[in-house]
Design an enzyme around this catalytic site. Structure first.
Site, PDB file in Angstrom:
ATOM      1  CG  ASP A  12       0.618   6.337  -5.203  1.00 53.38           C
ATOM      2  OD1 ASP A  12      -0.280   5.693  -4.639  1.00 53.38           O
ATOM      3  OD2 ASP A  12       1.571   6.831  -4.594  1.00 53.38           O
ATOM      4  CG  ASP A  30      -1.124   2.138  -3.940  1.00 52.74           C
ATOM      5  OD1 ASP A  30      -1.363   2.642  -5.054  1.00 52.74           O
ATOM      6  OD2 ASP A  30      -1.526   2.620  -2.866  1.00 52.74           O
ATOM      7  CG  HIS A  89     -10.934   3.664  -4.039  1.00 51.30           C
ATOM      8  ND1 HIS A  89     -11.070   2.623  -3.157  1.00 51.30           N
ATOM      9  CD2 HIS A  89     -10.215   4.603  -3.365  1.00 51.30           C
ATOM     10  CE1 HIS A  89     -10.492   2.915  -2.019  1.00 51.30           C
ATOM     11  NE2 HIS A  89      -9.970   4.110  -2.105  1.00 51.30           N
ATOM     12  NE  ARG A 106      -7.217   3.720  -6.000  1.00 53.15           N
ATOM     13  CZ  ARG A 106      -6.694   3.693  -4.760  1.00 53.15           C
ATOM     14  NH1 ARG A 106      -5.883   2.705  -4.409  1.00 53.15           N
ATOM     15  NH2 ARG A 106      -6.963   4.634  -3.894  1.00 53.15           N
ATOM     16  CB  SER A 142      -0.881  -0.009   1.260  1.00 49.59           C
ATOM     17  OG  SER A 142      -1.246   1.300   1.634  1.00 49.59           O
ATOM     18  N   GLY A 143       0.496   2.195  -0.872  1.00 50.24           N
ATOM     19  CA  GLY A 143       1.163   3.495  -0.868  1.00 50.24           C
ATOM     20  C   GLY A 143       0.943   4.243   0.433  1.00 50.24           C
ATOM     21  CG  LEU A 144      -2.497   5.190   3.927  1.00 46.02           C
ATOM     22  CD1 LEU A 144      -2.202   6.659   4.180  1.00 46.02           C
ATOM     23  CD2 LEU A 144      -3.979   4.902   4.179  1.00 46.02           C
ATOM     24  CG  ASN A 159      -5.239   8.807   1.429  1.00 46.59           C
ATOM     25  OD1 ASN A 159      -6.439   8.855   1.688  1.00 46.59           O
ATOM     26  ND2 ASN A 159      -4.537   7.691   1.528  1.00 46.59           N
ATOM     27  CB  SER A 160      -8.744   8.136  -2.274  1.00 49.23           C
ATOM     28  OG  SER A 160      -7.911   7.678  -3.297  1.00 49.23           O
ATOM     29  CG  ASP A 188      -1.134   7.940   0.256  1.00 48.72           C
ATOM     30  OD1 ASP A 188      -0.283   7.595  -0.580  1.00 48.72           O
ATOM     31  OD2 ASP A 188      -2.331   7.604   0.200  1.00 48.72           O
ATOM     32  CE  LYS A 242      -2.520   8.723  -3.689  1.00 48.54           C
ATOM     33  NZ  LYS A 242      -3.051   7.406  -3.343  1.00 48.54           N
ATOM     34  CD  GLU A 295      -4.325   6.486  -7.108  1.00 48.48           C
ATOM     35  OE1 GLU A 295      -4.367   5.424  -6.458  1.00 48.48           O
ATOM     36  OE2 GLU A 295      -4.296   7.602  -6.579  1.00 48.48           O
TER      37      GLU A 295
END
Lengths: 296, 296, 296, 296
Positions: free
Chosen positions: D90, D88, D192, D161, D49-51, D125-126, D61, D123, D117
């Site tokens: 990103d 991930d 997502h 994604r 995971s990137g986060l 974080n979403s 992130d 980026k 994504e």
């Protein structure tokens, strides 16, 4: 030509070359760019030298660079060429466990072999001082066995280098060590010397009864193809010459720029366009056309 | 001379040099060793070039190397010399946040400045293609402000480089951008050009009403000290010449070794002992006497 | 709170804390995030543990990680907090030269001290096997002297750790080693033990005639504040507890997710927003407003 | 169990799992150790995971970690386990060229797939802010095509994604983007959502006419096996739960140590011996017997 986006497909087998009849010539490189130069010059393999990689990083050939720093440079060399890269692994970075872990990591990043030498850790460059302490023959054989037992994916050559002659031990001790290393699994024996003539390594080769191919690294002495062939040397490594050529050129260029500007240099240095050619910038421009996208 | 075990003590101030009356000459380096060569040649500052560092790693000058890979090389250069290192920060590696983080990291590892250019990320080398897209002037000014507001420890110079002329924009746009960057906090303005003569940068300098010192990077055009002085250029960066000199030398050496062996080379390349001198091996031998210990 | 764009400003002096009357409590961290947790919990210093950093990287505490890999993690810890970080330097990564180079690098990246132990390289974790070979006292003292003679910028504490008791040597040998290390320049002595009670380290403290502060690392035995104070221990290092807590939690969480999904977990794990708070995402949103730029 | 000296031999195919009838459960890891925990818990694949990798490094992130820093962590995860690792990626770290280079590097170090994504670089974080800008669909499709055209050695899965729903675009736009990404070569589509229920992703799945398997990452909403199965989700990624569990545990442990010492902890944290078991210290002790050598 290297394609930045293609998995490696080495064109030649380092092991097969070492085992073949002729003398394979291996040239030093110390970063991705010099590796490209070795490839473009038509050599069949690259020597990732501890001395020259360390020097280019600005540190001394006494394990001042960590093994992961060396591995990072090797990775850049592997990614920049299609030639097999034989890595100068010094004395193995500590013990059997570090040696096997370093070897496995080098294999994973695409190197095709390691050369390990029977000295202590940290090592000191072979041309500094005299009678440097050697590794115990049993301890070093254990290191070789440990590396040999790693389950590599694909070819990974292990060269054992004895520093016995450099440490002013007898020819017999050098031979005994080489036999022990062959028994421990070495794929080839590198016999090092700091004499001014090749007599010492020739004497070694003529007395050698083992089956492993022999490798030499002439730095202080001269060799010629006929001598190499007649004495059955499988490979010769020119171990530091590109770096030494680059230093001379950079010293001259910097002096010239300092005392006059670079104008006079232009005839003796490559144009910027040569860098673009070597590193395949046209591929990037073509790819931009294909993948760059135009906004919807 | 570099001492491997001394914290840095830069001898000159890059900012003071940029602000002084004369023209400071800054030479490119791309690793620890070439940085040493720049220092030994008597220059007052080092240009850590994106093009030449990328090239030496074997990748293209299009942000193919990550910013931490570049920072690692800069760290080696800083550790190997006492000169201030000005780092080519390309377009800042993404946005204001990456730009300020990269700058802070470079400062922490001992670099003394960054040069940021008004292009997109990933950038492409200025001499590839034409009319590359520029960064929006407000967005790029935001990047400069963010870097300016970082609380550095000690000196950290921010040079703003405009690619307006390279992108074939008007002289007025180049000037307007430079004024905006000065207002955003730039310590100096680098005006880049890919013309065959210096006319374009001279015109810029003559029209320039700002207070920031001006910097040029002559790669396609020639300059001379008189012209630089008369037009008030504070610094000239020779941005890629050591690498280009080294490539020419390595290509020649590799060809010679391939078709004859290195014997003929010996007069034109430095001896191994020169490497030992440059990287101060005697210090290590002395330290061995002092600290090496004799077993109890 | 950490500001991603501020040069370090450590709030406390590790050396002053070691030399003060009370017992400083130092807690282990193994990456940037756990370092933040130590800081938020109110401790005054962080122990960058070789065991836990190695473990989090997925390798064994036998110098399987290179010293630059450890340094990279330390750099992340330093950048993420304002606490002084004391780094577990194991046995110094080879000899006096690697030890002083590692120390200088750690200092340059912002660590405030190193702890060196009198074992061989590569080391093995102290709780594996028994009677591990110790370093020769003169050789190890040479390492300490070499580190002491480095010209650091600002505070850099050198703690000497003796493994004599762990290696089942006598109390007298442990004391003799500690006196030698104090004479070689150690700022503090760490006496390690793997007994089930604190008797051994208490006996050491009561016999200790040196002037250096004493440090303990209770892993197999228990201590309490009164005992620490009465016996004059300057610092206690809880050397691996955060990692051990995190392993237990991750094992439980992974089992729960495997056999039911994470829904039940939600009450026992932190929300994503807690990550955002810990790493100061609001600062980035504010900075976006200030520096983000609106296109012209 | 991982063998530190064996080249990778992944036991399962990530692609086959994605294409099979059931729902593959993939759990997050953020370093070598947590990857081992995922493996020991019986999962079939790991989400890098990137986060959580960024968080464990102590950064945000928002591409604050460089892609080579992320790749280094992935390498540690790959080396520590036999599970396929899906990374991930990103938004691809810049453009089609960085995306394909990152993918090739991840493949070379042993990762088995990347998720890209449709957002900008850098980026965010979403779950921060709302209506973050999306990548242009053509530009992002170009990135996917570039990665698809890399000549990987062995399996390398590309998951696309779409953040369309997170950015509050319509269901139709999300579907259109997914069809475009499938056509560009995506092996699977990750849809997502940051809704509090699964309704949004269920609606997407029910409308989906493509042939690519669908993947979900429930963070804000809950799912159950029946729902996943009925709606044809091929995989569910629990994307941050081990890190969140570890933070809670470390916060509690640090508070307890601060206000009482770790004694009470001992029942709730694993013993040091559990670390030794997880990382296979017995193998090293056995190897020491075999390869350690006794001095001649």
């Amino acid at each position: 030509m290297t394609l930045a986006v293609t998995a490696e497909s080495r064109q030649s087998s380092l092991l097969a070359d070492l085992q073949s009849a002729g003398t394979t010539i291996i040239l030093e490189a110390h970063n991705g760019l010099s590796a490209r130069i070795v490839e473009e010059a038509g050599f069949r393999a690259i020597w990732a030298s501890g001395l020259t990689i360390s020097s280019s990083l600005g540190v001394r050939d006494a394990n001042e660079a960590s093994w992961t720093q060396i591995a990072e440079v090797v990775s850049q060399m592997v990614d920049a060429t299609n030639l097999p890269v034989l890595v100068d692994g010094d004395s193995g970075y500590g013990d059997f466990n570090t040696a096997r872990r370093v070897s496995l990591k080098l294999s994973k990043i695409g190197a095709k072999g390691i050369c390990l030498e029977d000295k202590q850790f940290p090592k000191m460059n072979s041309f500094i001082g005299s009678r440097q302490p050697l590794a115990d023959v049993n301890v070093f054989s254990g290191i070789l066995k440990a590396v040999k037992d790693v389950q590599f994916r694909g070819e990974f050559v292990m060269v054992a280098r004895t520093e016995a002659l450099v440490a002013e031990r007898s020819l017999n001790e050098a031979l005994d060590r080489a036999y022990a290393y062959e028994e421990a699994g070495a794929d080839a024996i590198l016999v090092h010397s700091k004499q001014k003539t090749a007599d010492e390594v020739v004497a070694f080769a003529q007395a050698w009864q083992g089956t492993s191919p022999l490798v030499v690294v002439p730095t202080t002495y001269k060799v010629n193809p006929k001598m190499l062939q007649e004495n059955g040397f499988s490979a010769v490594i020119w171990a530091n010459h590109l770096l030494r050529a680059s230093i001379a050129a950079m010293q001259q260029a910097s002096a010239q720029i300092r005392y006059g500007g670079p104008d006079m240099l232009e005839d003796t240095i490559v144009p910027v366009s040569e860098i673009f050619r070597m590193l395949n910038y046209p591929e990037l421009e073509r790819a931009q056309q294909i993948y760059g996208g135009t906004k919807a």
